[in-house]
Write a protein that holds these residues in place. Structure first.
Motif, PDB file in Angstrom:
ATOM      1  N   GLN A  92     -10.489   0.446  -9.962  1.00 12.30           N
ATOM      2  CA  GLN A  92     -10.801   1.422  -9.108  1.00 12.30           C
ATOM      3  C   GLN A  92     -11.907   0.892  -8.229  1.00 12.30           C
ATOM      4  O   GLN A  92     -13.110   0.630  -8.509  1.00 12.30           O
ATOM      5  CB  GLN A  92     -11.193   2.670  -9.907  1.00 12.30           C
ATOM      6  CG  GLN A  92     -11.661   3.907  -8.967  1.00 12.30           C
ATOM      7  CD  GLN A  92     -11.810   5.283  -9.864  1.00 12.30           C
ATOM      8  OE1 GLN A  92     -12.132   5.142 -10.913  1.00 12.30           O
ATOM      9  NE2 GLN A  92     -11.692   6.380  -9.090  1.00 12.30           N
ATOM     10  N   ALA A 100      -2.976   1.975  -4.346  1.00 15.04           N
ATOM     11  CA  ALA A 100      -2.560   3.479  -4.707  1.00 15.04           C
ATOM     12  C   ALA A 100      -3.902   4.131  -4.807  1.00 15.04           C
ATOM     13  O   ALA A 100      -4.921   3.712  -5.217  1.00 15.04           O
ATOM     14  CB  ALA A 100      -1.678   3.652  -5.851  1.00 15.04           C
ATOM     15  N   PRO A 101      -3.731   5.669  -4.639  1.00 12.33           N
ATOM     16  CA  PRO A 101      -4.562   6.628  -4.881  1.00 12.33           C
ATOM     17  C   PRO A 101      -5.104   6.782  -6.304  1.00 12.33           C
ATOM     18  O   PRO A 101      -5.965   7.617  -6.565  1.00 12.33           O
ATOM     19  CB  PRO A 101      -4.290   8.034  -4.269  1.00 12.33           C
ATOM     20  CG  PRO A 101      -2.638   8.067  -4.432  1.00 12.33           C
ATOM     21  CD  PRO A 101      -2.330   6.318  -4.176  1.00 12.33           C
ATOM     22  N   PHE A 102      -4.329   6.181  -7.219  1.00 14.82           N
ATOM     23  CA  PHE A 102      -4.554   6.576  -8.697  1.00 14.82           C
ATOM     24  C   PHE A 102      -3.723   5.237  -9.640  1.00 14.82           C
ATOM     25  O   PHE A 102      -3.161   4.289  -8.889  1.00 14.82           O
ATOM     26  CB  PHE A 102      -3.752   7.728  -9.342  1.00 14.82           C
ATOM     27  CG  PHE A 102      -2.194   7.708  -8.894  1.00 14.82           C
ATOM     28  CD1 PHE A 102      -1.315   7.310  -9.887  1.00 14.82           C
ATOM     29  CD2 PHE A 102      -2.033   8.402  -7.654  1.00 14.82           C
ATOM     30  CE1 PHE A 102       0.104   7.198  -9.239  1.00 14.82           C
ATOM     31  CE2 PHE A 102      -0.577   8.375  -7.219  1.00 14.82           C
ATOM     32  CZ  PHE A 102       0.388   7.855  -8.342  1.00 14.82           C
ATOM     33  N   ARG A 150       0.004   4.463  -0.399  1.00 17.91           N
ATOM     34  CA  ARG A 150      -0.623   5.669  -0.196  1.00 17.91           C
ATOM     35  C   ARG A 150       0.060   6.287   1.290  1.00 17.91           C
ATOM     36  O   ARG A 150       0.235   7.484   1.069  1.00 17.91           O
ATOM     37  CB  ARG A 150      -2.243   5.491   0.274  1.00 17.91           C
ATOM     38  CG  ARG A 150      -3.131   4.793  -0.872  1.00 17.91           C
ATOM     39  CD  ARG A 150      -4.434   4.607  -0.700  1.00 17.91           C
ATOM     40  NE  ARG A 150      -4.288   3.227   0.443  1.00 17.91           N
ATOM     41  CZ  ARG A 150      -5.439   2.845   1.012  1.00 17.91           C
ATOM     42  NH1 ARG A 150      -6.341   3.292   0.932  1.00 17.91           N
ATOM     43  NH2 ARG A 150      -5.355   1.927   2.020  1.00 17.91           N
ATOM     44  N   ASP A 187       0.838  -1.219  -0.110  1.00 18.75           N
ATOM     45  CA  ASP A 187      -0.026   0.083   0.047  1.00 18.75           C
ATOM     46  C   ASP A 187       0.904   1.272   0.042  1.00 18.75           C
ATOM     47  O   ASP A 187       1.608   1.571   0.947  1.00 18.75           O
ATOM     48  CB  ASP A 187      -1.040   0.054   1.170  1.00 18.75           C
ATOM     49  CG  ASP A 187      -1.873   1.016   1.271  1.00 18.75           C
ATOM     50  OD1 ASP A 187      -1.751   2.033   0.485  1.00 18.75           O
ATOM     51  OD2 ASP A 187      -3.116   1.017   1.985  1.00 18.75           O
ATOM     52  N   GLU A 191       1.492  10.042   0.841  1.00 21.13           N
ATOM     53  CA  GLU A 191       0.987  11.271   1.781  1.00 21.13           C
ATOM     54  C   GLU A 191       2.376  11.945   2.667  1.00 21.13           C
ATOM     55  O   GLU A 191       1.924  12.975   2.799  1.00 21.13           O
ATOM     56  CB  GLU A 191       0.072  10.690   2.643  1.00 21.13           C
ATOM     57  CG  GLU A 191      -1.323  10.239   2.152  1.00 21.13           C
ATOM     58  CD  GLU A 191      -2.248   9.339   2.929  1.00 21.13           C
ATOM     59  OE1 GLU A 191      -1.910   9.054   4.190  1.00 21.13           O
ATOM     60  OE2 GLU A 191      -3.181   8.750   2.321  1.00 21.13           O
ATOM     61  N   ARG A 228     -10.170   7.976  -5.654  1.00 19.75           N
ATOM     62  CA  ARG A 228      -8.602   7.819  -5.260  1.00 19.75           C
ATOM     63  C   ARG A 228      -8.390   6.632  -4.279  1.00 19.75           C
ATOM     64  O   ARG A 228      -7.548   6.552  -3.284  1.00 19.75           O
ATOM     65  CB  ARG A 228      -8.415   9.067  -4.120  1.00 19.75           C
ATOM     66  CG  ARG A 228      -8.619  10.225  -4.718  1.00 19.75           C
ATOM     67  CD  ARG A 228      -8.327  11.612  -4.160  1.00 19.75           C
ATOM     68  NE  ARG A 228      -6.865  11.407  -3.290  1.00 19.75           N
ATOM     69  CZ  ARG A 228      -5.584  11.562  -3.864  1.00 19.75           C
ATOM     70  NH1 ARG A 228      -5.779  11.668  -5.361  1.00 19.75           N
ATOM     71  NH2 ARG A 228      -4.600  11.478  -3.257  1.00 19.75           N
ATOM     72  N   LEU A 229      -8.918   5.334  -4.880  1.00 18.85           N
ATOM     73  CA  LEU A 229      -8.472   4.032  -4.164  1.00 18.85           C
ATOM     74  C   LEU A 229      -8.648   3.178  -5.242  1.00 18.85           C
ATOM     75  O   LEU A 229      -9.476   2.774  -5.988  1.00 18.85           O
ATOM     76  CB  LEU A 229      -9.551   3.627  -3.198  1.00 18.85           C
ATOM     77  CG  LEU A 229      -9.117   2.355  -2.604  1.00 18.85           C
ATOM     78  CD1 LEU A 229      -7.546   2.228  -1.997  1.00 18.85           C
ATOM     79  CD2 LEU A 229     -10.244   2.068  -1.518  1.00 18.85           C
ATOM     80  N   TRP A 230      -7.215   2.793  -5.737  1.00 14.30           N
ATOM     81  CA  TRP A 230      -6.996   1.522  -6.923  1.00 14.30           C
ATOM     82  C   TRP A 230      -6.437   0.490  -6.278  1.00 14.30           C
ATOM     83  O   TRP A 230      -5.312   0.787  -5.446  1.00 14.30           O
ATOM     84  CB  TRP A 230      -6.078   2.483  -8.052  1.00 14.30           C
ATOM     85  CG  TRP A 230      -6.853   3.465  -8.664  1.00 14.30           C
ATOM     86  CD1 TRP A 230      -7.078   4.650  -8.401  1.00 14.30           C
ATOM     87  CD2 TRP A 230      -7.501   3.209 -10.041  1.00 14.30           C
ATOM     88  NE1 TRP A 230      -7.981   5.346  -9.595  1.00 14.30           N
ATOM     89  CE2 TRP A 230      -7.917   4.335 -10.534  1.00 14.30           C
ATOM     90  CE3 TRP A 230      -7.575   2.189 -10.874  1.00 14.30           C
ATOM     91  CZ2 TRP A 230      -8.671   4.590 -11.618  1.00 14.30           C
ATOM     92  CZ3 TRP A 230      -7.980   2.091 -12.237  1.00 14.30           C
ATOM     93  CH2 TRP A 230      -8.591   3.496 -12.527  1.00 14.30           C
ATOM     94  N   ARG A 231      -6.735  -0.635  -6.798  1.00 22.92           N
ATOM     95  CA  ARG A 231      -5.908  -1.906  -6.530  1.00 22.92           C
ATOM     96  C   ARG A 231      -5.388  -2.131  -7.995  1.00 22.92           C
ATOM     97  O   ARG A 231      -6.227  -2.267  -8.941  1.00 22.92           O
ATOM     98  CB  ARG A 231      -6.829  -3.078  -6.014  1.00 22.92           C
ATOM     99  CG  ARG A 231      -5.906  -4.080  -5.591  1.00 22.92           C
ATOM    100  CD  ARG A 231      -6.800  -5.336  -5.066  1.00 22.92           C
ATOM    101  NE  ARG A 231      -7.253  -4.904  -3.841  1.00 22.92           N
ATOM    102  CZ  ARG A 231      -8.550  -5.321  -3.282  1.00 22.92           C
ATOM    103  NH1 ARG A 231      -9.262  -6.106  -3.826  1.00 22.92           N
ATOM    104  NH2 ARG A 231      -8.817  -4.814  -2.110  1.00 22.92           N
TER     105      ARG A 231
END
Length: 126
Positions: free
Chosen positions: A85, A63-65, A33, A31, A37, A89-92
């Motif tokens: 998606q 990730a957020p994209f 993110r 992860d 951040e 702002r949350l992608w796998r």
């Protein structure tokens, strides 16, 4: 899009077969993110995780994209990819290293960071 939880397989009918059979409990997961951040670039960490994935193995990135350029870089290292998606702002992102891939069979791209940005020499001439 439908997301996976635990060891459920992805249910998206457009996903490739290998992606629908990924076991999230067994895949290497990262992860990024928190790294982003904190204002840091997760590229080096992602590459380290990817290097630990053997032929037939999976890496799951949260990730957020959708990191399209990263997907291209890892394709040079024998990875197929698919992204879903899950929320804003949350992608796998699923990466699967081809079973026929073995270190040394194909030249690894050279990567280096300079003030002007990331450089990648794939050794291929088009």
């Amino acid at each position: 899009m439908t997301g996976c939880t635990g060891s459920e397989a992805m249910r998206d009918p457009q996903a490739p077969d290998w992606c629908r059979s990924v076991d999230l409990d067994r895949a290497t997961q990262l992860d990024v993110r928190v790294i982003l951040e904190g204002g840091n670039d997760p590229f080096g960490v992602i590459i380290q995780f990817a290097q630990g994935v053997g032929p037939g193995g999976d890496l799951i990135l949260v990730a957020p994209f959708d990191p399209v350029p990263l997907r291209g870089v890892l394709a040079q290292d024998g990875f197929d990819s698919w992204a879903e998606q899950l929320a804003p702002r949350l992608w796998r992102v699923y990466f699967h290293r081809s079973a026929g891939w073995e270190d040394g069979n194909q030249p690894a791209p050279r990567r280096w960071q300079e003030a002007g940005g990331l450089h990648i020499d794939t050794g291929k001439v088009s």
